[in-house]
Design a protein around this motif. Structure first.
Motif, PDB file in Angstrom:
ATOM      1  N   ASP A 157       0.882  -1.172   0.000  1.00  0.00           N
ATOM      2  CA  ASP A 157       0.000   0.000   0.000  1.00  0.00           C
ATOM      3  C   ASP A 157       0.919   1.220   0.000  1.00  0.00           C
ATOM      4  N   ASN A 199      -2.812  -4.318  -0.967  1.00  0.00           N
ATOM      5  CA  ASN A 199      -3.016  -4.805  -2.328  1.00  0.00           C
ATOM      6  C   ASN A 199      -2.122  -6.022  -2.495  1.00  0.00           C
ATOM      7  N   GLU A 229      -0.518  -8.491  -5.200  1.00  0.00           N
ATOM      8  CA  GLU A 229      -0.234  -8.592  -6.624  1.00  0.00           C
ATOM      9  C   GLU A 229       0.427  -9.923  -6.934  1.00  0.00           C
ATOM     10  N   ARG A 235      -7.249  -6.196  -4.770  1.00  0.00           N
ATOM     11  CA  ARG A 235      -7.162  -4.893  -4.104  1.00  0.00           C
ATOM     12  C   ARG A 235      -7.342  -5.066  -2.594  1.00  0.00           C
ATOM     13  N   LYS A 236      -6.794  -4.108  -1.841  1.00  0.00           N
ATOM     14  CA  LYS A 236      -6.829  -4.227  -0.385  1.00  0.00           C
ATOM     15  C   LYS A 236      -8.259  -4.360   0.127  1.00  0.00           C
ATOM     16  N   THR A 255     -10.336  -6.684  -0.269  1.00  0.00           N
ATOM     17  CA  THR A 255     -11.305  -7.397  -1.111  1.00  0.00           C
ATOM     18  C   THR A 255     -11.285  -8.901  -0.875  1.00  0.00           C
TER      19      THR A 255
END
Length: 131
Positions: free
Chosen positions: A53, A87, A89, A108-109, A111
């Motif tokens: 982040d 987040n 990835e 995404r953070k 989620t």
């Protein structure tokens, strides 16, 4: 010269995060999976993962699969719940038919949670899916 470089589009390959019960440790674990819904085998799959982040970043992790058969999936990484606030990835590079493919999958953070569960192809379970 950049216009002459062909970058093939990745289709039929997904990343999923699934909550599963671990019989050994008697706990609920969160695992990331790579899913090959294609009709062809994939070779030399490299998965580079990181969480980040604006203020924080995790260590970069690297995973390799020699082969991922058609219509199959494989566990890529175990995830700690602490990283869900970041987040997450997953950078996937692989070979198909002698060509190299590359795609970034981003969770995404915040989620990755049970409220966002959906059916996961081929796995007969629910979780979070990124196409």
């Amino acid at each position: 010269m950049k216009k002459d470089i062909e970058i093939p589009q990745v289709e039929g390959l997904y990343m999923a995060v699934v909550e599963e019960y671990n019989e050994i440790y008697k706990s609920d674990d969160w695992n990331a999976y790579i899913i090959n819904e294609k009709d062809v085998d994939l070779e030399m799959i490299l998965i580079v993962t990181r969480g980040y982040d604006a203020e924080r970043e995790t260590s970069t992790m690297r995973h390799k699969l020699a082969k991922l058969p058609a219509k199959s999936y494989a566990k890529a990484e175990w995830l700690q719940e602490d990283v869900f606030a970041l987040n997450n990835e997953f950078r996937v590079t692989f070979f198909e038919g002698g060509k190299m493919y590359d795609k970034k999958y981003l969770f995404r953070k915040n989620t990755i949670n049970k409220n966002a569960f959906q059916e996961i192809p081929l796995m007969n379970t629910t979780g979070i899916l990124v196409k």
